[in-house]
Design a protein around this motif. Structure first.
Motif, PDB file in Angstrom:
ATOM      1  N   ASN A  42      -9.353   1.514  -6.022  1.00 37.95           N
ATOM      2  CA  ASN A  42      -9.984   2.396  -5.143  1.00 37.95           C
ATOM      3  C   ASN A  42      -9.445   2.586  -3.841  1.00 37.95           C
ATOM      4  N   LYS A  43      -8.785   1.465  -3.129  1.00 41.11           N
ATOM      5  CA  LYS A  43      -8.208   1.704  -2.011  1.00 41.11           C
ATOM      6  C   LYS A  43      -6.931   2.308  -2.124  1.00 41.11           C
ATOM      7  N   MET A  44      -6.176   2.016  -3.087  1.00 42.12           N
ATOM      8  CA  MET A  44      -4.895   2.774  -3.252  1.00 42.12           C
ATOM      9  C   MET A  44      -5.056   4.388  -3.684  1.00 42.12           C
ATOM     10  N   LEU A  45      -6.277   4.415  -4.323  1.00 41.15           N
ATOM     11  CA  LEU A  45      -6.472   5.982  -4.634  1.00 41.15           C
ATOM     12  C   LEU A  45      -7.172   6.631  -3.131  1.00 41.15           C
ATOM     13  N   ASP A  46      -7.606   5.714  -2.456  1.00 37.25           N
ATOM     14  CA  ASP A  46      -7.830   6.643  -1.106  1.00 37.25           C
ATOM     15  C   ASP A  46      -6.871   7.226  -0.499  1.00 37.25           C
ATOM     16  N   LEU A  47      -5.511   6.812  -0.809  1.00 41.95           N
ATOM     17  CA  LEU A  47      -4.378   7.389  -0.488  1.00 41.95           C
ATOM     18  C   LEU A  47      -4.349   9.013  -0.859  1.00 41.95           C
ATOM     19  N   LEU A  48      -4.911   9.492  -1.627  1.00 38.95           N
ATOM     20  CA  LEU A  48      -4.916  10.895  -2.142  1.00 38.95           C
ATOM     21  C   LEU A  48      -5.426  11.631  -1.176  1.00 38.95           C
ATOM     22  N   THR A  49      -6.521  11.184  -0.420  1.00 42.45           N
ATOM     23  CA  THR A  49      -7.193  12.224   0.512  1.00 42.45           C
ATOM     24  C   THR A  49      -7.139  11.612   1.943  1.00 42.45           C
ATOM     25  N   THR A  50      -6.269  10.819   2.389  1.00 43.96           N
ATOM     26  CA  THR A  50      -6.205  10.465   3.710  1.00 43.96           C
ATOM     27  C   THR A  50      -5.395  11.231   4.633  1.00 43.96           C
ATOM     28  N   ASN A  51      -5.622  11.413   5.820  1.00 44.38           N
ATOM     29  CA  ASN A  51      -4.732  12.241   6.522  1.00 44.38           C
ATOM     30  C   ASN A  51      -4.075  11.079   7.351  1.00 44.38           C
ATOM     31  N   ASN A  52      -4.599  10.161   7.621  1.00 43.50           N
ATOM     32  CA  ASN A  52      -3.697   9.055   8.599  1.00 43.50           C
ATOM     33  C   ASN A  52      -3.199   7.970   7.571  1.00 43.50           C
ATOM     34  N   ILE A  53      -1.944   8.096   7.330  1.00 45.05           N
ATOM     35  CA  ILE A  53      -1.422   6.866   6.271  1.00 45.05           C
ATOM     36  C   ILE A  53      -1.188   5.648   6.985  1.00 45.05           C
ATOM     37  N   PRO A  54      -0.764   5.645   8.099  1.00 42.90           N
ATOM     38  CA  PRO A  54      -0.523   4.142   8.794  1.00 42.90           C
ATOM     39  C   PRO A  54      -2.135   3.487   8.974  1.00 42.90           C
ATOM     40  N   GLU A  55      -3.057   4.325   9.009  1.00 41.33           N
ATOM     41  CA  GLU A  55      -4.399   3.753   9.219  1.00 41.33           C
ATOM     42  C   GLU A  55      -5.020   3.286   7.839  1.00 41.33           C
ATOM     43  N   TRP A  56      -4.760   4.144   6.887  1.00 39.54           N
ATOM     44  CA  TRP A  56      -4.928   3.657   5.518  1.00 39.54           C
ATOM     45  C   TRP A  56      -4.248   2.410   5.243  1.00 39.54           C
ATOM     46  N   ASP A  57      -2.991   2.313   5.416  1.00 33.93           N
ATOM     47  CA  ASP A  57      -2.139   1.166   4.998  1.00 33.93           C
ATOM     48  C   ASP A  57      -2.610  -0.045   5.841  1.00 33.93           C
ATOM     49  N   ASN A  58      -3.229   0.130   7.091  1.00 33.06           N
ATOM     50  CA  ASN A  58      -3.809  -1.075   7.631  1.00 33.06           C
ATOM     51  C   ASN A  58      -5.002  -1.562   6.940  1.00 33.06           C
ATOM     52  N   GLU A  59      -5.896  -0.506   6.664  1.00 31.74           N
ATOM     53  CA  GLU A  59      -7.203  -0.749   5.942  1.00 31.74           C
ATOM     54  C   GLU A  59      -6.612  -1.757   4.534  1.00 31.74           C
ATOM     55  N   CYS A  60      -5.821  -1.221   4.098  1.00 29.47           N
ATOM     56  CA  CYS A  60      -5.129  -1.876   2.737  1.00 29.47           C
ATOM     57  C   CYS A  60      -5.161  -3.414   2.920  1.00 29.47           C
ATOM     58  N   ASN A  61      -4.621  -3.828   4.095  1.00 29.71           N
ATOM     59  CA  ASN A  61      -4.343  -5.198   4.639  1.00 29.71           C
ATOM     60  C   ASN A  61      -5.553  -5.858   4.867  1.00 29.71           C
ATOM     61  N   GLN A  62      -6.624  -5.300   4.478  1.00 27.82           N
ATOM     62  CA  GLN A  62      -8.054  -6.051   5.084  1.00 27.82           C
ATOM     63  C   GLN A  62      -8.692  -6.491   3.702  1.00 27.82           C
ATOM     64  N   ILE A  63      -8.206  -5.970   2.603  1.00 22.96           N
ATOM     65  CA  ILE A  63      -8.871  -5.956   1.213  1.00 22.96           C
ATOM     66  C   ILE A  63      -8.359  -7.438   0.507  1.00 22.96           C
ATOM     67  N   GLU A  64      -9.100  -8.050  -0.280  1.00 32.44           N
ATOM     68  CA  GLU A  64      -8.682  -9.255  -1.083  1.00 32.44           C
ATOM     69  C   GLU A  64      -7.347  -9.303  -1.810  1.00 32.44           C
ATOM     70  N   ILE A  65      -7.173  -8.297  -2.416  1.00 33.22           N
ATOM     71  CA  ILE A  65      -5.867  -7.978  -2.898  1.00 33.22           C
ATOM     72  C   ILE A  65      -5.177  -6.737  -2.144  1.00 33.22           C
ATOM     73  N   THR A  66      -4.012  -7.265  -1.385  1.00 37.36           N
ATOM     74  CA  THR A  66      -3.334  -6.419  -0.584  1.00 37.36           C
ATOM     75  C   THR A  66      -2.287  -5.828  -1.277  1.00 37.36           C
ATOM     76  N   GLY A  67      -1.565  -6.485  -2.347  1.00 36.42           N
ATOM     77  CA  GLY A  67      -0.445  -6.051  -2.709  1.00 36.42           C
ATOM     78  C   GLY A  67       0.863  -6.334  -1.901  1.00 36.42           C
ATOM     79  N   LEU A  68       0.754  -7.121  -1.284  1.00 35.90           N
ATOM     80  CA  LEU A  68       1.837  -7.719  -0.105  1.00 35.90           C
ATOM     81  C   LEU A  68       2.372  -9.130  -0.616  1.00 35.90           C
TER      82      LEU A  68
END
Length: 165
Positions: A42-68
């Protein structure tokens, strides 16, 4: 399964959605049901509608599975030990589709190769499972991201991924 050329014309946002839909396919195929994996998708799909990509990327770092490359949540490992390595690789590659493109110049071949890796790991042929013409309706623009995606097009994509999403 080598159809990287088929990915020409896809935006980063479209490739991310295809990556998530492929993960959902893999999860259903192997009866994997995990809330952290759903949250990641769901967080990855949030990319579809976000205007602020760096902010979205930072939010991705806060979830349990970050993909990093960090360790998957313990409950996922315990419940699905035989799939943990593949799931980890899939989530890392899905995240890499966008992460590799956030701060540098857009290199479509890099995202194509990462999506191709997702395809291999998920044991799916994206060009056969999804109507790529529909996903190419989103214009990547000069930077690969294109504009945010309309809810109407997102619905079409989800419907096209009905078998898996």
């Amino acid at each position: 399964m080598n159809n990287i050329k088929e990915f020409d014309g896809l935006s980063i946002r479209a490739m991310t959605a295809l990556g998530v839909f492929s993960l959902v396919h893999y999860s259903r195929k192997h009866a994997i049901n995990d809330s952290n994996l759903i949250q990641f998708g769901n967080k990855m799909l949030d990319l579809l509608t976000t205007n602020n990509i760096p902010e979205w990327d930072n939010e991705c770092n806060q979830i349990e599975i970050t993909g990093l490359g960090d360790e998957l949540p313990e409950e996922l490992i315990t419940k699905y030990p035989e799939y943990q390595n593949t799931i980890s690789q899939i989530t890392q590659n899905i995240r890499e589709i966008s992460a590799s493109q956030i701060y540098g110049e857009w290199n479509p071949k890099l995202s194509h190769s990462v999506l191709h890796e997702v395809q291999k790991l998920c044991q799916i042929q994206i060009n056969k499972e999804f109507d790529l013409k529909l996903f190419k309706m989103h214009n990547a623009g000069s930077n690969g991201w294109g504009a945010t995606i309309s809810n109407e097009l997102i619905k079409k994509w989800k419907k096209a991924g009905n078998k898996v999403y």
